[in-house]
Design a protein around this motif. Sequence first.
Motif, mmCIF file in Angstrom:
data_model
loop_
_atom_site.group_PDB
_atom_site.id
_atom_site.type_symbol
_atom_site.label_atom_id
_atom_site.label_comp_id
_atom_site.label_asym_id
_atom_site.label_seq_id
_atom_site.Cartn_x
_atom_site.Cartn_y
_atom_site.Cartn_z
ATOM 1 N N UNK A 79 23.228 -4.410 18.440
ATOM 2 C CA UNK A 79 21.556 -3.545 18.111
ATOM 3 C C UNK A 79 20.845 -4.795 17.502
ATOM 4 N N UNK A 80 19.420 -4.898 17.667
ATOM 5 C CA UNK A 80 18.200 -5.691 16.543
ATOM 6 C C UNK A 80 17.542 -4.689 16.295
ATOM 7 N N UNK A 81 17.601 -4.837 14.517
ATOM 8 C CA UNK A 81 16.386 -3.618 14.070
ATOM 9 C C UNK A 81 15.531 -4.571 13.289
ATOM 10 N N UNK A 82 13.919 -4.621 13.701
ATOM 11 C CA UNK A 82 12.854 -5.696 12.638
ATOM 12 C C UNK A 82 13.342 -4.435 11.340
ATOM 13 N N UNK A 83 12.592 -3.268 11.639
ATOM 14 C CA UNK A 83 13.124 -2.776 10.199
ATOM 15 C C UNK A 83 11.247 -2.377 10.088
ATOM 16 N N UNK A 115 27.983 -3.787 16.395
ATOM 17 C CA UNK A 115 26.770 -4.358 15.286
ATOM 18 C C UNK A 115 25.474 -4.459 15.145
ATOM 19 N N UNK A 116 24.965 -4.559 13.690
ATOM 20 C CA UNK A 116 23.370 -4.414 14.456
ATOM 21 C C UNK A 116 22.925 -6.542 13.264
ATOM 22 N N UNK A 117 21.860 -6.605 14.330
ATOM 23 C CA UNK A 117 20.822 -7.669 13.384
ATOM 24 C C UNK A 117 19.968 -7.273 12.762
#
Length: 360
Positions: A79-83, A115-117
Amino acid sequence: MDAVEAVLCQIEETGAQAQLKLVAHLSRPFPPDFIQRVLSVSDPRTLCELNFELGERFAEAALAVIAHAGLRPGDVDIIGSHGQTVAHLPSSLSATPSTLQIGEASVIAERTGIPVVSDFRTRDMAAGGQGAPLVPYFDWVVFRKPGAVRAFQNIGGIANVSVVGDRLDDILAFDTGPGNMVLDGLARRITQGQLQCDLDGQLSRQGTVIPSILAELLTHPFFALPPPRSAGREGFGEALVTWLWEQPRNKPEDLITTALAFTVEATARAYEAYVLPRYGSLEAVYVSGGGSRNPTLMERFSARLAPLPVRTLDALGFPEGAKEAACFALLAAEHLVGTPTNVPSATGARRRVVLGKLTP
């Protein structure tokens, strides 16, 4: 700050050979009271709580889009999360360049089992860059057309452009200035919170531009900065909304009409100063972000840039609402294989670096 955009993407290869396919997309709006809490965050306790609360909301959105695609969490690699950005202070605004996005990655990883980036901007800033814009890499991978030069104009809270040709090193990208942030703030004040934005351009259509205020807005010191440059809430946020609200006018709608003209004029002047002199001509300008859904803004932006063609990103067969989420899916995938994804010609970084932090 209006919603969580969640996408599911299938990504193969890396760098110039990368291929991205959009599998599913959904949008989960934030309730108005939550938006107001984020906008008004000023104490450490609230910031701490919002960081975890946003993580929960992001995890829910990720699980929902996976289910929407008919898949299970175990089918997803990353998962890619910018926030949510709560502060962005490039070198033009602070002697200690820094940026802060919240939405706790550990919460997302724990709730989803994936997993998260996250935290994509910090490494570019550590390498001397502005930490923005980061979308040029995505624009080049997904939308470049051999032999053509295309401009991709995002009009979100802040507006930014990526001008993409054949080579990654030739990209010109920078924040053009205000987007919807001032419009949104005025819409909330005019409607006493009933609208969170200039929905369908209905408010800005009712007013008249106030030339003296527009002229004053266009003297903002940000516009004297050459690219690479980035803007944020500090320059075009609530303080500017408050200043505008206190100006004389015939009716409140005059202010939002003037704010819309500010976004249009600032963006057009950025093209005239930096884009067109370098490239001469463009195939077209493709617009995404909330501003592309404001017909009043699009009409006036198209008229201002005529005869240059202005289209929405949907013209390329990609839903504009999914673009930024898909960007960070791509950046997360590239993090896993160690491919640098910042563009120094856009951010001003000393070198290309791998973006993001991995939470197992």
